[in-house]
Design a protein around this motif. Structure first.
Motif, PDB file in Angstrom:
ATOM      1  N   SER A 183     -13.875  21.170  26.719  1.00 52.64           N
ATOM      2  CA  SER A 183     -14.748  19.994  26.575  1.00 52.64           C
ATOM      3  C   SER A 183     -15.062  19.322  27.914  1.00 52.64           C
ATOM      4  O   SER A 183     -14.158  18.921  28.654  1.00 52.64           O
ATOM      5  CB  SER A 183     -14.080  18.982  25.646  1.00 52.64           C
ATOM      6  OG  SER A 183     -14.565  17.682  25.911  1.00 52.64           O
TER       7      SER A 183
ATOM      8  N   ASN B 202     -16.284  16.375  28.357  1.00 46.83           N
ATOM      9  CA  ASN B 202     -15.869  14.964  28.316  1.00 46.83           C
ATOM     10  C   ASN B 202     -14.357  14.835  28.451  1.00 46.83           C
ATOM     11  O   ASN B 202     -13.855  13.903  29.082  1.00 46.83           O
ATOM     12  CB  ASN B 202     -16.361  14.316  27.017  1.00 46.83           C
ATOM     13  CG  ASN B 202     -17.869  14.372  26.901  1.00 46.83           C
ATOM     14  OD1 ASN B 202     -18.580  13.896  27.774  1.00 46.83           O
ATOM     15  ND2 ASN B 202     -18.376  15.006  25.860  1.00 46.83           N
TER      16      ASN B 202
ATOM     17  N   PHE C 264     -11.856  20.585  16.687  1.00 40.00           N
ATOM     18  CA  PHE C 264     -12.846  19.660  16.117  1.00 40.00           C
ATOM     19  C   PHE C 264     -12.334  19.114  14.783  1.00 40.00           C
ATOM     20  O   PHE C 264     -12.396  17.905  14.527  1.00 40.00           O
ATOM     21  CB  PHE C 264     -14.180  20.383  15.872  1.00 40.00           C
ATOM     22  CG  PHE C 264     -15.043  20.534  17.096  1.00 40.00           C
ATOM     23  CD1 PHE C 264     -15.653  19.434  17.677  1.00 40.00           C
ATOM     24  CD2 PHE C 264     -15.271  21.789  17.659  1.00 40.00           C
ATOM     25  CE1 PHE C 264     -16.466  19.568  18.796  1.00 40.00           C
ATOM     26  CE2 PHE C 264     -16.078  21.936  18.780  1.00 40.00           C
ATOM     27  CZ  PHE C 264     -16.674  20.826  19.347  1.00 40.00           C
TER      28      PHE C 264
ATOM     29  N   ARG D 251     -14.025   9.744  16.053  1.00 40.42           N
ATOM     30  CA  ARG D 251     -14.977  10.799  15.709  1.00 40.42           C
ATOM     31  C   ARG D 251     -15.171  11.774  16.871  1.00 40.42           C
ATOM     32  O   ARG D 251     -15.736  12.847  16.699  1.00 40.42           O
ATOM     33  CB  ARG D 251     -16.341  10.184  15.313  1.00 40.42           C
ATOM     34  CG  ARG D 251     -16.297   9.466  13.975  1.00 40.42           C
ATOM     35  CD  ARG D 251     -16.064  10.451  12.807  1.00 40.42           C
ATOM     36  NE  ARG D 251     -15.709   9.775  11.568  1.00 40.42           N
ATOM     37  CZ  ARG D 251     -14.451   9.569  11.145  1.00 40.42           C
ATOM     38  NH1 ARG D 251     -13.434  10.009  11.852  1.00 40.42           N
ATOM     39  NH2 ARG D 251     -14.190   8.959  10.001  1.00 40.42           N
ATOM     40  N   THR D 252     -14.793  11.346  18.057  1.00 38.16           N
ATOM     41  CA  THR D 252     -14.917  12.226  19.224  1.00 38.16           C
ATOM     42  C   THR D 252     -13.647  12.127  20.072  1.00 38.16           C
ATOM     43  O   THR D 252     -12.887  11.162  19.965  1.00 38.16           O
ATOM     44  CB  THR D 252     -16.118  11.816  20.107  1.00 38.16           C
ATOM     45  OG1 THR D 252     -15.928  10.479  20.583  1.00 38.16           O
ATOM     46  CG2 THR D 252     -17.448  11.913  19.373  1.00 38.16           C
ATOM     47  N   ILE D 253     -13.448  13.145  20.883  1.00 35.13           N
ATOM     48  CA  ILE D 253     -12.417  13.084  21.917  1.00 35.13           C
ATOM     49  C   ILE D 253     -13.114  13.312  23.260  1.00 35.13           C
ATOM     50  O   ILE D 253     -14.211  13.872  23.273  1.00 35.13           O
ATOM     51  CB  ILE D 253     -11.262  14.096  21.669  1.00 35.13           C
ATOM     52  CG1 ILE D 253     -11.785  15.480  21.266  1.00 35.13           C
ATOM     53  CG2 ILE D 253     -10.352  13.580  20.596  1.00 35.13           C
ATOM     54  CD1 ILE D 253     -10.669  16.482  21.009  1.00 35.13           C
ATOM     55  N   PRO D 254     -12.513  12.836  24.356  1.00 36.03           N
ATOM     56  CA  PRO D 254     -11.131  12.426  24.555  1.00 36.03           C
ATOM     57  C   PRO D 254     -10.765  11.085  23.921  1.00 36.03           C
ATOM     58  O   PRO D 254     -11.585  10.173  23.836  1.00 36.03           O
ATOM     59  CB  PRO D 254     -11.023  12.304  26.078  1.00 36.03           C
ATOM     60  CG  PRO D 254     -12.401  11.892  26.505  1.00 36.03           C
ATOM     61  CD  PRO D 254     -13.303  12.694  25.600  1.00 36.03           C
TER      62      PRO D 254
ATOM     63  N   ASP E 141     -13.184   7.253  24.017  1.00 39.40           N
ATOM     64  CA  ASP E 141     -14.379   7.358  24.861  1.00 39.40           C
ATOM     65  C   ASP E 141     -13.968   7.493  26.338  1.00 39.40           C
ATOM     66  O   ASP E 141     -13.173   6.707  26.850  1.00 39.40           O
ATOM     67  CB  ASP E 141     -15.312   6.149  24.688  1.00 39.40           C
ATOM     68  CG  ASP E 141     -16.612   6.355  25.450  1.00 39.40           C
ATOM     69  OD1 ASP E 141     -17.532   6.978  24.892  1.00 39.40           O
ATOM     70  OD2 ASP E 141     -16.691   5.949  26.617  1.00 39.40           O
ATOM     71  N   SER E 142     -14.558   8.496  26.984  1.00 37.79           N
ATOM     72  CA  SER E 142     -14.129   8.830  28.346  1.00 37.79           C
ATOM     73  C   SER E 142     -14.393   7.684  29.332  1.00 37.79           C
ATOM     74  O   SER E 142     -13.609   7.459  30.258  1.00 37.79           O
ATOM     75  CB  SER E 142     -14.814  10.123  28.821  1.00 37.79           C
ATOM     76  OG  SER E 142     -16.211   9.998  28.762  1.00 37.79           O
TER      77      SER E 142
ATOM     78  N   TYR F  15     -18.174  24.397  10.960  1.00 36.21           N
ATOM     79  CA  TYR F  15     -18.553  23.016  11.302  1.00 36.21           C
ATOM     80  C   TYR F  15     -19.448  23.006  12.536  1.00 36.21           C
ATOM     81  O   TYR F  15     -20.495  22.345  12.563  1.00 36.21           O
ATOM     82  CB  TYR F  15     -17.306  22.151  11.549  1.00 36.21           C
ATOM     83  CG  TYR F  15     -17.660  20.896  12.304  1.00 36.21           C
ATOM     84  CD1 TYR F  15     -18.359  19.861  11.679  1.00 36.21           C
ATOM     85  CD2 TYR F  15     -17.371  20.779  13.676  1.00 36.21           C
ATOM     86  CE1 TYR F  15     -18.738  18.729  12.394  1.00 36.21           C
ATOM     87  CE2 TYR F  15     -17.753  19.651  14.389  1.00 36.21           C
ATOM     88  CZ  TYR F  15     -18.435  18.631  13.750  1.00 36.21           C
ATOM     89  OH  TYR F  15     -18.829  17.526  14.452  1.00 36.21           O
TER      90      TYR F  15
ATOM     91  N   ARG G  81     -24.420  21.906  15.003  1.00 39.38           N
ATOM     92  CA  ARG G  81     -25.288  22.144  16.175  1.00 39.38           C
ATOM     93  C   ARG G  81     -26.625  22.762  15.762  1.00 39.38           C
ATOM     94  O   ARG G  81     -27.648  22.493  16.399  1.00 39.38           O
ATOM     95  CB  ARG G  81     -24.570  23.030  17.187  1.00 39.38           C
ATOM     96  CG  ARG G  81     -23.731  22.251  18.198  1.00 39.38           C
ATOM     97  CD  ARG G  81     -22.785  21.267  17.562  1.00 39.38           C
ATOM     98  NE  ARG G  81     -21.986  20.508  18.528  1.00 39.38           N
ATOM     99  CZ  ARG G  81     -21.054  19.626  18.207  1.00 39.38           C
ATOM    100  NH1 ARG G  81     -20.795  19.358  16.936  1.00 39.38           N
ATOM    101  NH2 ARG G  81     -20.363  18.980  19.128  1.00 39.38           N
TER     102      ARG G  81
HETATM  103  N1  GSH Z   1     -19.163   9.278  24.605  1.00 35.47           N
HETATM  104  C1  GSH Z   1     -18.023  10.109  24.288  1.00 35.47           C
HETATM  105  C2  GSH Z   1     -18.510  11.485  23.882  1.00 35.47           C
HETATM  106  C3  GSH Z   1     -17.350  12.399  23.568  1.00 35.47           C
HETATM  107  C4  GSH Z   1     -17.785  13.653  22.840  1.00 35.47           C
HETATM  108  O1  GSH Z   1     -18.971  13.820  22.454  1.00 35.47           O
HETATM  109  N2  GSH Z   1     -16.824  14.530  22.632  1.00 35.47           N
HETATM  110  C5  GSH Z   1     -17.081  15.745  21.913  1.00 35.47           C
HETATM  111  C6  GSH Z   1     -16.361  16.915  22.563  1.00 35.47           C
HETATM  112  S1  GSH Z   1     -17.032  17.246  24.164  1.00 35.47           S
HETATM  113  C7  GSH Z   1     -16.526  15.597  20.496  1.00 35.47           C
HETATM  114  O2  GSH Z   1     -15.427  15.129  20.341  1.00 35.47           O
HETATM  115  N3  GSH Z   1     -17.288  15.984  19.487  1.00 35.47           N
HETATM  116  C8  GSH Z   1     -16.827  15.895  18.152  1.00 35.47           C
HETATM  117  C9  GSH Z   1     -17.777  16.558  17.216  1.00 35.47           C
HETATM  118  O3  GSH Z   1     -18.832  17.044  17.645  1.00 35.47           O
HETATM  119  O4  GSH Z   1     -17.436  16.622  16.020  1.00 35.47           O
HETATM  120  C10 GSH Z   1     -17.092  10.185  25.490  1.00 35.47           C
HETATM  121  O5  GSH Z   1     -17.578  10.096  26.627  1.00 35.47           O
HETATM  122  O6  GSH Z   1     -15.876  10.280  25.288  1.00 35.47           O
END
Ligand code: GSH
Length: 229
Positions: free
Chosen positions: A17, A19, A41, A53-56, A67-68, A129, A134
């Motif tokens: 990833s 991010n 994921f 919902r997202t990482i990191p 959020d990064s 998923y 995507r």
């Molecule tokens: N704005 C967030 C974006 C983080 C992000 O989009 N992470 C992606 C991985 S690179 C994620 O976790 N996606 C989860 C998904 O698509 O279900 C940040 O900077 O942390």
């Protein structure tokens, strides 16, 4: 208690990833020992109270930061004795430009060149998923999005002009030493090298030399994940 960072993982323990790499590099920059916990994921929603919902995401001394960018600000404020991530308020403000350039230009330039390679490097549980979410974004099958990349890559390389000109004149975006801005942009190139054999950059591209310098930072932490070069 060591900091825990939830880090996106694919097959063969590939940490891909862009991010998450920003935050791993930021933690290393501050000299903070962190556990980069492999997270698929499908496992993101099981973190903490289930709202992520997202990482990191990091957990630090009882606090959870999502959020990064928020993570970088937290590290800068909480660990002022470690090397600065922004180099002061002006640097922090300029870093926002790099953040938005990366989100709006660099990542959208990279993604269509490697999207099917990402799919192929996921663990089986994450594949449906990823494909469905995507394909909804691109409105086409992933293999079709990626097809013809050999013809399209020149346009992408041209789009790196400002980054190229900068790292030709100085070792890092931060100047003589790296700052968080370097890690934001570097994440995109790390994303590619971890999941794709596609030669994104030409061998003599100054951007490539800068990526190599980033790979050498902090004991070569970014070289610890399987990759294609
Ligand atoms: N704005 C967030 C974006 C983080 C992000 O989009 N992470 C992606 C991985 S690179 C994620 O976790 N996606 C989860 C998904 O698509 O279900 C940040 O900077 O942390």
């Amino acid at each position: 208690m060591a900091v825990v960072m939830y880090d996106l993982v694919g097959k063969d323990d590939r940490r891909f990833s862009p991010n998450c790499w920003r935050s791993r590099m930021a933690l290393a920059h501050k000299g903070i020992a962190a556990e980069a916990r492999p997270t698929r994921f499908g496992e993101i929603k099981a973190i903490g109270d289930g709202v992520c919902r997202t990482i990191p995401v990091i957990e630090d001394g009882g606090r959870r930061i999502v959020d990064s960018w928020a993570i970088a600000e937290h590290l800068e404020a909480t660990y002022p004795d470690g090397p600065s991530l922004f180099g002061g308020p002006g640097g922090r403000a300029l870093t926002r430009f790099v953040l938005h350039w990366t989100t709006q230009t660099l990542h959208p330039g990279v993604a269509p060149l490697i999207i099917h390679d990402i799919y192929e490097h996921l663990q089986p549980e994450d594949r449906d998923y990823f494909r469905e979410s995507r394909e909804k974004m691109f409105k086409r099958p992933l293999a079709e999005v990626q097809a013809g990349r050999e013809e399209r890559v020149d346009g992408f390389r041209k789009s790196l002009g400002p980054l190229r000109a900068t790292v030709k004149e100085q070792p890092f975006l931060g100047g003589e030493h790296p700052l968080y801005a370097d890690y934001i942009a570097f994440g995109a190139f790390q994303w590619v090298r971890v999941v794709s054999p596609f030669p994104l950059l030409e061998a003599d591209d100054p951007v490539r030399s800068w990526v190599d310098r980033c790979l050498d930072l902090h004991g070569g932490i970014a070289r610890t994940t399987p990759a294609y070069d």
